[in-house]
Design a protein around this motif. Structure first.
Motif, PDB file in Angstrom:
ATOM      1  N   LYS A   1      -6.513  28.873 -68.168  1.00 50.94           N
ATOM      2  CA  LYS A   1      -5.562  28.084 -68.962  1.00 50.94           C
ATOM      3  C   LYS A   1      -4.910  26.941 -68.197  1.00 50.94           C
ATOM      4  CE  LYS A   1      -4.918  30.395 -73.005  1.00 50.94           C
ATOM      5  NZ  LYS A   1      -5.843  29.927 -73.975  1.00 50.94           N
ATOM      6  N   THR A   2      -4.598  27.133 -66.911  1.00 48.32           N
ATOM      7  CA  THR A   2      -3.886  26.097 -66.166  1.00 48.32           C
ATOM      8  C   THR A   2      -4.502  25.901 -64.782  1.00 48.32           C
ATOM      9  OG1 THR A   2      -2.284  27.566 -65.095  1.00 48.32           O
ATOM     10  CG2 THR A   2      -1.709  26.768 -67.310  1.00 48.32           C
ATOM     11  N   ALA A   3      -4.254  24.750 -64.217  1.00 49.77           N
ATOM     12  CA  ALA A   3      -4.753  24.465 -62.863  1.00 49.77           C
ATOM     13  C   ALA A   3      -4.137  25.415 -61.845  1.00 49.77           C
ATOM     14  CB  ALA A   3      -4.455  23.012 -62.489  1.00 49.77           C
ATOM     15  N   ASP A   4      -2.866  25.759 -62.005  1.00 50.66           N
ATOM     16  CA  ASP A   4      -2.219  26.697 -61.079  1.00 50.66           C
ATOM     17  C   ASP A   4      -2.905  28.058 -61.094  1.00 50.66           C
ATOM     18  OD1 ASP A   4      -0.386  24.812 -60.283  1.00 50.66           O
ATOM     19  OD2 ASP A   4       1.228  25.564 -61.571  1.00 50.66           O
ATOM     20  N   ARG A   5      -3.283  28.517 -62.275  1.00 53.79           N
ATOM     21  CA  ARG A   5      -3.967  29.803 -62.369  1.00 53.79           C
ATOM     22  C   ARG A   5      -5.379  29.718 -61.800  1.00 53.79           C
ATOM     23  NH1 ARG A   5      -2.137  31.469 -68.482  1.00 53.79           N
ATOM     24  NH2 ARG A   5       0.090  31.590 -68.050  1.00 53.79           N
ATOM     25  N   ARG A   6      -6.071  28.625 -62.099  1.00 50.22           N
ATOM     26  CA  ARG A   6      -7.423  28.463 -61.537  1.00 50.22           C
ATOM     27  C   ARG A   6      -7.373  28.412 -60.019  1.00 50.22           C
ATOM     28  NH1 ARG A   6      -7.704  25.250 -66.088  1.00 50.22           N
ATOM     29  NH2 ARG A   6      -7.284  23.354 -64.918  1.00 50.22           N
ATOM     30  N   ALA A   7      -6.290  27.885 -59.468  1.00 55.51           N
ATOM     31  CA  ALA A   7      -6.136  27.816 -58.010  1.00 55.51           C
ATOM     32  C   ALA A   7      -6.041  29.206 -57.380  1.00 55.51           C
ATOM     33  CB  ALA A   7      -4.906  26.993 -57.647  1.00 55.51           C
ATOM     34  N   LEU A   8      -5.639  30.220 -58.164  1.00 52.80           N
ATOM     35  CA  LEU A   8      -5.572  31.590 -57.643  1.00 52.80           C
ATOM     36  C   LEU A   8      -6.944  32.094 -57.188  1.00 52.80           C
ATOM     37  CD1 LEU A   8      -3.258  33.275 -60.315  1.00 52.80           C
ATOM     38  CD2 LEU A   8      -2.655  32.718 -57.947  1.00 52.80           C
ATOM     39  N   ILE A   9      -7.991  31.606 -57.839  1.00 56.78           N
ATOM     40  CA  ILE A   9      -9.335  32.108 -57.512  1.00 56.78           C
ATOM     41  C   ILE A   9     -10.228  31.049 -56.884  1.00 56.78           C
ATOM     42  CG2 ILE A   9      -9.306  33.991 -59.164  1.00 56.78           C
ATOM     43  CD1 ILE A   9     -11.372  31.150 -60.139  1.00 56.78           C
ATOM     44  N   ALA A  10      -9.799  29.811 -56.851  1.00 55.03           N
ATOM     45  CA  ALA A  10     -10.627  28.742 -56.291  1.00 55.03           C
ATOM     46  C   ALA A  10     -10.974  29.050 -54.842  1.00 55.03           C
ATOM     47  CB  ALA A  10      -9.901  27.401 -56.389  1.00 55.03           C
ATOM     48  N   ASP A  11     -12.225  29.032 -54.543  1.00 52.40           N
ATOM     49  CA  ASP A  11     -12.752  29.253 -53.191  1.00 52.40           C
ATOM     50  C   ASP A  11     -12.416  30.633 -52.625  1.00 52.40           C
ATOM     51  OD1 ASP A  11     -14.421  28.204 -51.194  1.00 52.40           O
ATOM     52  OD2 ASP A  11     -12.688  27.825 -49.916  1.00 52.40           O
ATOM     53  N   SER A  12     -12.098  31.580 -53.493  1.00 51.81           N
ATOM     54  CA  SER A  12     -11.822  32.933 -53.015  1.00 51.81           C
ATOM     55  C   SER A  12     -13.101  33.755 -52.983  1.00 51.81           C
ATOM     56  CB  SER A  12     -10.785  33.621 -53.906  1.00 51.81           C
ATOM     57  OG  SER A  12     -11.307  33.801 -55.207  1.00 51.81           O
ATOM     58  N   SER A  13     -13.064  34.831 -52.246  1.00 54.26           N
ATOM     59  CA  SER A  13     -14.146  35.804 -52.219  1.00 54.26           C
ATOM     60  C   SER A  13     -13.602  37.072 -52.842  1.00 54.26           C
ATOM     61  CB  SER A  13     -14.605  36.055 -50.779  1.00 54.26           C
ATOM     62  OG  SER A  13     -15.618  37.024 -50.757  1.00 54.26           O
ATOM     63  N   CYS A  14     -14.231  37.534 -53.920  1.00 56.70           N
ATOM     64  CA  CYS A  14     -13.694  38.616 -54.727  1.00 56.70           C
ATOM     65  C   CYS A  14     -14.468  39.910 -54.521  1.00 56.70           C
ATOM     66  CB  CYS A  14     -13.773  38.258 -56.207  1.00 56.70           C
ATOM     67  SG  CYS A  14     -13.041  36.674 -56.599  1.00 56.70           S
ATOM     68  N   LEU A  15     -13.749  41.003 -54.487  1.00 55.45           N
ATOM     69  CA  LEU A  15     -14.327  42.339 -54.517  1.00 55.45           C
ATOM     70  C   LEU A  15     -13.848  42.970 -55.806  1.00 55.45           C
ATOM     71  CD1 LEU A  15     -15.875  44.693 -53.170  1.00 55.45           C
ATOM     72  CD2 LEU A  15     -13.697  45.364 -52.141  1.00 55.45           C
ATOM     73  N   GLU A  16     -14.790  43.255 -56.725  1.00 55.01           N
ATOM     74  CA  GLU A  16     -14.415  43.806 -58.027  1.00 55.01           C
ATOM     75  C   GLU A  16     -14.665  45.305 -58.055  1.00 55.01           C
ATOM     76  OE1 GLU A  16     -14.957  43.219 -62.827  1.00 55.01           O
ATOM     77  OE2 GLU A  16     -16.378  42.214 -61.512  1.00 55.01           O
ATOM     78  N   LEU A  17     -13.642  46.040 -58.453  1.00 55.53           N
ATOM     79  CA  LEU A  17     -13.751  47.480 -58.651  1.00 55.53           C
ATOM     80  C   LEU A  17     -14.087  47.758 -60.108  1.00 55.53           C
ATOM     81  CD1 LEU A  17     -10.549  48.662 -56.752  1.00 55.53           C
ATOM     82  CD2 LEU A  17     -12.888  48.503 -55.879  1.00 55.53           C
TER      83      LEU A  17
ATOM     84  N   GLU B   1     -17.050  42.068 -46.384  1.00 59.31           N
ATOM     85  CA  GLU B   1     -15.774  42.223 -45.666  1.00 59.31           C
ATOM     86  C   GLU B   1     -15.022  40.905 -45.458  1.00 59.31           C
ATOM     87  OE1 GLU B   1     -14.003  44.974 -44.885  1.00 59.31           O
ATOM     88  OE2 GLU B   1     -15.531  46.295 -45.665  1.00 59.31           O
ATOM     89  N   THR B   2     -15.389  39.864 -46.199  1.00 57.17           N
ATOM     90  CA  THR B   2     -14.623  38.619 -46.120  1.00 57.17           C
ATOM     91  C   THR B   2     -13.805  38.403 -47.385  1.00 57.17           C
ATOM     92  OG1 THR B   2     -16.385  37.265 -47.072  1.00 57.17           O
ATOM     93  CG2 THR B   2     -16.384  37.548 -44.669  1.00 57.17           C
ATOM     94  N   TRP B   3     -13.795  39.365 -48.280  1.00 54.11           N
ATOM     95  CA  TRP B   3     -13.098  39.180 -49.560  1.00 54.11           C
ATOM     96  C   TRP B   3     -11.597  39.027 -49.327  1.00 54.11           C
ATOM     97  CZ3 TRP B   3      -9.725  43.145 -50.555  1.00 54.11           C
ATOM     98  CH2 TRP B   3      -9.963  44.356 -49.885  1.00 54.11           C
ATOM     99  N   ASP B   4     -11.011  38.211 -50.200  1.00 56.46           N
ATOM    100  CA  ASP B   4      -9.563  38.000 -50.125  1.00 56.46           C
ATOM    101  C   ASP B   4      -8.884  38.238 -51.470  1.00 56.46           C
ATOM    102  OD1 ASP B   4     -10.487  35.717 -51.403  1.00 56.46           O
ATOM    103  OD2 ASP B   4     -10.061  34.414 -49.710  1.00 56.46           O
ATOM    104  N   LEU B   5      -9.666  38.668 -52.458  1.00 61.66           N
ATOM    105  CA  LEU B   5      -9.114  38.979 -53.773  1.00 61.66           C
ATOM    106  C   LEU B   5      -9.758  40.262 -54.278  1.00 61.66           C
ATOM    107  CD1 LEU B   5      -7.381  38.168 -56.243  1.00 61.66           C
ATOM    108  CD2 LEU B   5      -9.370  36.910 -57.086  1.00 61.66           C
ATOM    109  N   LEU B   6      -8.948  41.280 -54.505  1.00 62.74           N
ATOM    110  CA  LEU B   6      -9.402  42.537 -55.082  1.00 62.74           C
ATOM    111  C   LEU B   6      -9.170  42.441 -56.583  1.00 62.74           C
ATOM    112  CD1 LEU B   6     -10.506  45.343 -54.366  1.00 62.74           C
ATOM    113  CD2 LEU B   6      -8.137  46.115 -54.148  1.00 62.74           C
ATOM    114  N   LEU B   7     -10.197  42.696 -57.364  1.00 60.80           N
ATOM    115  CA  LEU B   7     -10.177  42.437 -58.799  1.00 60.80           C
ATOM    116  C   LEU B   7     -10.526  43.692 -59.575  1.00 60.80           C
ATOM    117  CD1 LEU B   7     -10.308  40.293 -61.184  1.00 60.80           C
ATOM    118  CD2 LEU B   7     -12.748  40.151 -60.667  1.00 60.80           C
ATOM    119  N   GLY B   8      -9.904  43.867 -60.724  1.00 59.02           N
ATOM    120  CA  GLY B   8     -10.269  44.957 -61.623  1.00 59.02           C
ATOM    121  C   GLY B   8      -9.744  44.694 -63.016  1.00 59.02           C
ATOM    122  N   THR B   9     -10.559  45.035 -64.022  1.00 62.31           N
ATOM    123  CA  THR B   9     -10.128  44.900 -65.412  1.00 62.31           C
ATOM    124  C   THR B   9     -10.491  46.176 -66.165  1.00 62.31           C
ATOM    125  OG1 THR B   9     -12.201  43.861 -66.151  1.00 62.31           O
ATOM    126  CG2 THR B   9     -10.438  42.389 -65.412  1.00 62.31           C
TER     127      THR B   9
END
Length: 188
Positions: free
Chosen positions: A43-59, A123-131
Protein backbone atom coordinates in the motif's frame (compact mmCIF):
# COMPACT_ATOMS: atom_id res chain seq x y z
CA UNK A 1 -5.06 -19.36 -7.16
CA UNK A 2 -3.59 -16.39 -9.01
CA UNK A 3 -2.46 -13.52 -6.78
CA UNK A 4 -2.13 -10.19 -8.55
CA UNK A 5 -0.57 -7.63 -6.28
CA UNK A 6 0.10 -4.05 -7.16
CA UNK A 7 2.93 -3.15 -9.52
CA UNK A 8 2.55 -6.45 -11.41
CA UNK A 9 3.49 -8.76 -8.50
CA UNK A 10 1.87 -11.93 -9.82
CA UNK A 11 2.19 -15.30 -8.07
CA UNK A 12 0.48 -18.42 -9.41
CA UNK A 13 -0.36 -21.04 -6.78
CA UNK A 14 -1.65 -24.60 -7.10
CA UNK A 15 -3.80 -25.27 -4.05
CA UNK A 16 -4.63 -28.70 -2.66
CA UNK A 17 -7.89 -28.34 -0.75
CA UNK A 18 -8.61 -32.08 -0.93
CA UNK A 19 -5.16 -33.19 0.26
CA UNK A 20 -4.08 -35.04 -2.90
CA UNK A 21 -0.47 -33.80 -2.60
CA UNK A 22 0.16 -33.69 1.13
CA UNK A 23 -2.79 -35.40 2.77
CA UNK A 24 -5.23 -33.68 5.09
CA UNK A 25 -4.16 -30.54 6.90
CA UNK A 26 -4.02 -26.77 6.59
CA UNK A 27 -1.09 -26.31 4.18
CA UNK A 28 -2.99 -26.92 0.96
CA UNK A 29 -5.05 -23.73 0.83
CA UNK A 30 -4.37 -20.03 0.45
CA UNK A 31 -5.65 -18.54 3.70
CA UNK A 32 -6.65 -14.90 4.10
CA UNK A 33 -3.62 -13.54 5.98
CA UNK A 34 -1.13 -14.19 3.15
CA UNK A 35 -2.81 -12.02 0.52
CA UNK A 36 -3.84 -9.52 3.22
CA UNK A 37 -0.23 -9.09 4.37
CA UNK A 38 1.04 -8.68 0.80
CA UNK A 39 -1.65 -6.11 0.02
CA UNK A 40 -0.94 -4.25 3.28
CA UNK A 41 2.81 -4.12 2.54
CA UNK A 42 2.22 -2.95 -1.02
CA UNK A 43 0.00 0.00 0.00
CA UNK A 44 2.74 2.53 0.81
CA UNK A 45 6.40 3.16 0.10
CA UNK A 46 7.16 3.03 3.84
CA UNK A 47 5.67 -0.45 4.08
CA UNK A 48 7.43 -1.65 0.94
CA UNK A 49 10.68 -0.41 2.48
CA UNK A 50 10.17 -2.95 5.31
CA UNK A 51 10.96 -5.76 2.88
CA UNK A 52 13.05 -4.04 0.21
CA UNK A 53 16.35 -5.86 -0.18
CA UNK A 54 15.61 -8.09 2.80
CA UNK A 55 16.28 -11.80 3.06
CA UNK A 56 13.23 -13.61 4.40
CA UNK A 57 12.83 -16.88 6.27
CA UNK A 58 9.19 -17.98 6.11
CA UNK A 59 7.73 -20.36 8.67
CA UNK A 60 4.76 -22.51 7.70
CA UNK A 61 4.98 -21.38 4.08
CA UNK A 62 2.22 -23.76 2.97
CA UNK A 63 1.83 -23.03 -0.72
CA UNK A 64 4.53 -20.33 -0.70
CA UNK A 65 2.41 -17.30 -1.56
CA UNK A 66 3.74 -14.87 1.06
CA UNK A 67 7.45 -15.64 0.56
CA UNK A 68 7.22 -15.61 -3.22
CA UNK A 69 5.12 -12.46 -3.08
CA UNK A 70 7.82 -10.70 -1.04
CA UNK A 71 10.42 -11.70 -3.64
CA UNK A 72 8.27 -10.21 -6.39
CA UNK A 73 7.94 -7.03 -4.29
CA UNK A 74 11.68 -6.53 -3.93
CA UNK A 75 13.02 -8.84 -1.24
CA UNK A 76 16.57 -9.99 -1.99
CA UNK A 77 16.05 -13.65 -1.04
CA UNK A 78 13.51 -15.98 0.54
CA UNK A 79 13.77 -19.37 2.18
CA UNK A 80 10.44 -21.16 2.62
CA UNK A 81 9.88 -23.77 5.32
CA UNK A 82 7.05 -26.07 6.25
CA UNK A 83 6.39 -29.64 7.32
CA UNK A 84 8.13 -32.37 5.29
CA UNK A 85 4.80 -33.49 3.77
CA UNK A 86 4.35 -30.00 2.25
CA UNK A 87 7.64 -30.05 0.31
CA UNK A 88 6.38 -31.54 -3.01
CA UNK A 89 3.57 -29.00 -3.44
CA UNK A 90 5.69 -26.11 -2.17
CA UNK A 91 8.47 -26.98 -4.63
CA UNK A 92 5.89 -27.32 -7.42
CA UNK A 93 4.60 -23.79 -6.72
CA UNK A 94 8.14 -22.37 -6.67
CA UNK A 95 8.79 -24.04 -10.05
CA UNK A 96 5.55 -22.55 -11.44
CA UNK A 97 6.79 -19.03 -10.62
CA UNK A 98 10.56 -19.19 -11.18
CA UNK A 99 12.78 -20.81 -13.78
CA UNK A 100 14.95 -23.61 -12.38
CA UNK A 101 18.14 -21.59 -12.98
CA UNK A 102 16.72 -18.31 -11.62
CA UNK A 103 19.10 -17.08 -8.90
CA UNK A 104 16.19 -15.16 -7.34
CA UNK A 105 14.05 -18.27 -6.83
CA UNK A 106 13.32 -19.06 -3.20
CA UNK A 107 14.93 -22.04 -1.53
CA UNK A 108 12.79 -24.59 0.30
CA UNK A 109 13.38 -26.95 3.24
CA UNK A 110 11.36 -28.78 5.88
CA UNK A 111 11.09 -27.39 9.39
CA UNK A 112 9.03 -28.88 12.20
CA UNK A 113 8.16 -26.36 14.91
CA UNK A 114 9.67 -27.10 18.27
CA UNK A 115 12.88 -28.26 16.60
CA UNK A 116 15.85 -26.17 15.56
CA UNK A 117 17.57 -26.89 12.26
CA UNK A 118 21.36 -26.81 12.10
CA UNK A 119 21.01 -24.20 9.35
CA UNK A 120 17.94 -22.08 8.56
CA UNK A 121 18.13 -21.06 4.92
CA UNK A 122 21.47 -19.51 4.13
CA UNK A 123 21.63 -17.92 7.61
CA UNK A 124 21.67 -14.41 6.13
CA UNK A 125 17.95 -13.78 6.64
CA UNK A 126 16.93 -10.60 8.38
CA UNK A 127 13.15 -10.98 8.28
CA UNK A 128 11.25 -13.86 9.88
CA UNK A 129 7.86 -14.20 8.20
CA UNK A 130 4.67 -16.13 8.88
CA UNK A 131 1.02 -15.91 7.88
CA UNK A 132 -1.98 -17.89 9.17
CA UNK A 133 0.29 -20.09 11.25
CA UNK A 134 -2.00 -21.15 14.08
CA UNK A 135 -5.14 -23.19 13.61
CA UNK A 136 -4.65 -25.44 16.63
CA UNK A 137 -3.84 -24.05 20.05
CA UNK A 138 -1.48 -26.99 20.66
CA UNK A 139 0.91 -25.59 18.03
CA UNK A 140 1.43 -22.31 19.89
CA UNK A 141 4.24 -23.50 22.20
CA UNK A 142 6.27 -25.28 19.46
CA UNK A 143 5.92 -22.24 17.18
CA UNK A 144 7.01 -19.90 19.98
CA UNK A 145 10.04 -22.11 20.73
CA UNK A 146 11.06 -22.08 17.06
CA UNK A 147 10.59 -18.30 16.71
CA UNK A 148 12.58 -17.70 19.90
CA UNK A 149 15.37 -20.03 18.78
CA UNK A 150 15.61 -18.51 15.32
CA UNK A 151 15.54 -14.90 16.52
CA UNK A 152 18.17 -15.73 19.16
CA UNK A 153 20.48 -16.76 16.30
CA UNK A 154 19.82 -13.54 14.39
CA UNK A 155 19.44 -10.80 17.04
CA UNK A 156 19.16 -7.97 14.48
CA UNK A 157 16.40 -9.71 12.51
CA UNK A 158 12.81 -8.52 12.51
CA UNK A 159 9.68 -10.69 12.61
CA UNK A 160 6.54 -10.02 10.59
CA UNK A 161 3.51 -12.21 11.27
CA UNK A 162 -0.09 -11.92 10.11
CA UNK A 163 -2.79 -13.83 11.95
CA UNK A 164 -6.54 -13.73 11.73
CA UNK A 165 -8.23 -13.23 15.06
CA UNK A 166 -8.92 -16.74 16.35
CA UNK A 167 -11.91 -16.61 18.67
CA UNK A 168 -11.95 -20.37 19.00
CA UNK A 169 -8.83 -19.96 21.21
CA UNK A 170 -10.80 -17.67 23.54
CA UNK A 171 -12.65 -19.71 26.20
CA UNK A 172 -15.46 -17.13 26.25
CA UNK A 173 -16.20 -17.43 22.54
CA UNK A 174 -19.06 -19.46 21.18
CA UNK A 175 -19.83 -19.84 17.48
CA UNK A 176 -23.53 -19.77 18.39
CA UNK A 177 -23.97 -16.22 19.66
CA UNK A 178 -20.84 -15.79 21.78
CA UNK A 179 -19.82 -12.48 23.26
CA UNK A 180 -16.92 -11.87 20.84
CA UNK A 181 -17.11 -9.74 17.70
CA UNK A 182 -15.85 -11.66 14.65
CA UNK A 183 -13.46 -9.53 12.60
CA UNK A 184 -12.62 -10.27 8.96
CA UNK A 185 -9.11 -11.62 8.32
CA UNK A 186 -8.25 -8.73 5.99
CA UNK A 187 -8.23 -6.04 8.69
CA UNK A 188 -4.47 -5.44 8.82
Amino acid sequence: FDYEGGNNHNVVILSDMYGAWAGPGCGGNVWASGPALLNWLDKTADRRALIADSSCLELGAGLGLAGMGLLKMGARAAHLTDLPKQMPLLRHNVAANFESDDPNAPTVSPLVWGTMPAVAGDETWDLLLGTDLLYNEEHTAPLAATVHGLLSRRPTARALFAFPRRFEFDPGYSRNGGAGEVLPDYML
